[in-house]
Scaffold this motif. Structure first.
Motif, PDB file in Angstrom:
ATOM      1  N   GLN A 276       0.816  -1.207   0.000  1.00 29.03           N
ATOM      2  CA  GLN A 276       0.000   0.000   0.000  1.00 29.03           C
ATOM      3  C   GLN A 276       0.852   1.260   0.000  1.00 29.03           C
ATOM      4  O   GLN A 276       0.530   2.245  -0.673  1.00 29.03           O
ATOM      5  CB  GLN A 276      -0.933  -0.009   1.204  1.00 29.03           C
ATOM      6  CG  GLN A 276      -2.028  -1.068   1.126  1.00 29.03           C
ATOM      7  CD  GLN A 276      -2.802  -1.206   2.431  1.00 29.03           C
ATOM      8  OE1 GLN A 276      -2.505  -0.525   3.423  1.00 29.03           O
ATOM      9  NE2 GLN A 276      -3.775  -2.117   2.446  1.00 29.03           N
ATOM     10  N   ARG A 277       1.982   1.236   0.732  1.00 31.17           N
ATOM     11  CA  ARG A 277       2.902   2.393   0.745  1.00 31.17           C
ATOM     12  C   ARG A 277       3.481   2.621  -0.637  1.00 31.17           C
ATOM     13  O   ARG A 277       3.617   3.756  -1.095  1.00 31.17           O
ATOM     14  CB  ARG A 277       4.014   2.178   1.776  1.00 31.17           C
ATOM     15  CG  ARG A 277       3.568   2.334   3.215  1.00 31.17           C
ATOM     16  CD  ARG A 277       4.761   2.485   4.149  1.00 31.17           C
ATOM     17  NE  ARG A 277       5.676   1.353   4.066  1.00 31.17           N
ATOM     18  CZ  ARG A 277       5.584   0.278   4.820  1.00 31.17           C
ATOM     19  NH1 ARG A 277       4.598   0.152   5.702  1.00 31.17           N
ATOM     20  NH2 ARG A 277       6.453  -0.710   4.704  1.00 31.17           N
ATOM     21  N   HIS A 278       3.846   1.531  -1.315  1.00 32.19           N
ATOM     22  CA  HIS A 278       4.419   1.652  -2.652  1.00 32.19           C
ATOM     23  C   HIS A 278       3.404   2.213  -3.642  1.00 32.19           C
ATOM     24  O   HIS A 278       3.751   2.981  -4.544  1.00 32.19           O
ATOM     25  CB  HIS A 278       4.908   0.283  -3.122  1.00 32.19           C
ATOM     26  CG  HIS A 278       6.187  -0.135  -2.451  1.00 32.19           C
ATOM     27  ND1 HIS A 278       6.769  -1.359  -2.650  1.00 32.19           N
ATOM     28  CD2 HIS A 278       6.985   0.489  -1.539  1.00 32.19           C
ATOM     29  CE1 HIS A 278       7.870  -1.476  -1.929  1.00 32.19           C
ATOM     30  NE2 HIS A 278       8.014  -0.363  -1.235  1.00 32.19           N
ATOM     31  N   LYS A 279       2.132   1.837  -3.469  1.00 35.21           N
ATOM     32  CA  LYS A 279       1.097   2.362  -4.357  1.00 35.21           C
ATOM     33  C   LYS A 279       0.938   3.875  -4.163  1.00 35.21           C
ATOM     34  O   LYS A 279       0.744   4.626  -5.130  1.00 35.21           O
ATOM     35  CB  LYS A 279      -0.234   1.654  -4.090  1.00 35.21           C
ATOM     36  CG  LYS A 279      -0.307   0.241  -4.632  1.00 35.21           C
ATOM     37  CD  LYS A 279      -1.656  -0.383  -4.358  1.00 35.21           C
ATOM     38  CE  LYS A 279      -1.739  -1.792  -4.921  1.00 35.21           C
ATOM     39  NZ  LYS A 279      -3.058  -2.429  -4.628  1.00 35.21           N
ATOM     40  N   ARG A 280       0.976   4.308  -2.891  1.00 38.82           N
ATOM     41  CA  ARG A 280       0.828   5.742  -2.626  1.00 38.82           C
ATOM     42  C   ARG A 280       2.006   6.539  -3.162  1.00 38.82           C
ATOM     43  O   ARG A 280       1.871   7.695  -3.564  1.00 38.82           O
ATOM     44  CB  ARG A 280       0.667   5.968  -1.120  1.00 38.82           C
ATOM     45  CG  ARG A 280      -0.684   5.532  -0.573  1.00 38.82           C
ATOM     46  CD  ARG A 280      -0.920   6.098   0.823  1.00 38.82           C
ATOM     47  NE  ARG A 280       0.056   5.629   1.780  1.00 38.82           N
ATOM     48  CZ  ARG A 280      -0.110   4.568   2.561  1.00 38.82           C
ATOM     49  NH1 ARG A 280      -1.223   3.852   2.458  1.00 38.82           N
ATOM     50  NH2 ARG A 280       0.809   4.196   3.415  1.00 38.82           N
TER      51      ARG A 280
END
Length: 226
Positions: free
Chosen positions: A221-225
């Motif tokens: 999720q962090r990488h997507k943001r």
């Protein structure tokens, strides 16, 4: 009695004898459990050591994941992971020692004390060692010793040998080792302690698996943001 009545009685007796369930011989099981002293102090210490180890490393690792206190204390997440790994190894050595003491303190079972039991035990030790060593090589040091909880994440999930055989080869390899040594020692109490190890690992897996998956979902999720 009338001949017809005798025929009916004989027929019923024949039906009853054919349909009756054969009685099971519980004598070996009774003999097995009679050789175990569940109140022996060495047995109780071994059980405590078995239950404590996964509880300890799961609590400490989750605390570290939530607070990063160990990483800040040691100045490095890698160094903190190495220190926890050292403690885990010491605890596992003590667990193995306590189980050995308990097995030596209690009786051997004649039914297990033979070539079949010995070579069966050797086979389990060989299998367990192969699973543990190959798991360590596949995961690496930090992957084996809860590096995920310290923020030391792997690039991708390991799916090769031995993880293509079982999802938790380190745990089940360790369990196979303990069962192997119990068979080699013809130790009923060793078999019971191994069963407790398996139960404790099964419970630990139910907590560790979902939590580890959550860690990697959070990274995704962090990488997507970003």
């Amino acid at each position: 009695m009338h001949p017809a009545g005798l025929k009916v009685i004989r027929a019923r007796a024949l039906i009853h004898s054919n349909c009756s369930v054969p009685s099971m011989d519980f004598k070996p099981m009774k003999e097995f459990f009679n050789l175990i002293n569940f109140l022996d102090p060495s047995f109780c210490i071994a059980v405590i050591a078995i239950a404590f180890n996964p509880l300890f490393w799961n609590m400490v690792a989750r605390w570290e994941h939530r607070t990063r206190r160990l990483s800040r204390l040691f100045g490095s997440s890698h160094l903190a992971c190495y220190c926890l790994a050292f403690v885990i190894v010491l605890l596992n050595v003590y667990r193995s020692h306590s189980m050995t003491v308990a097995m030596r303190a209690q009786a051997r079972w004649q039914l297990m004390d033979g070539a079949a039991g010995f070579y069966g035990g050797v086979a389990f030790v060989a299998l367990g060692t192969a699973l543990v060593v190959s798991s360590f090589l596949a995961l690496g040091f930090t992957g084996t010793f809860l590096g995920d909880y310290f923020g030391i994440l792997m690039d991708e999930k390991v799916s090769g040998f031995p993880f293509n055989l079982t999802e938790n080869p380190m745990y089940w390899g360790s369990t196979a080792n303990y069962l192997g040594f119990a068979l080699i020692g013809a130790s009923p109490v060793g078999v019971i302690l191994t069963a407790i190890v398996a139960i404790v690992y099964k419970v630990a897996i139910r907590f560790e698996g979902p939590f580890t998956e959550q860690i990697y979902r959070e990274r995704a999720q962090r990488h997507k943001r970003e």
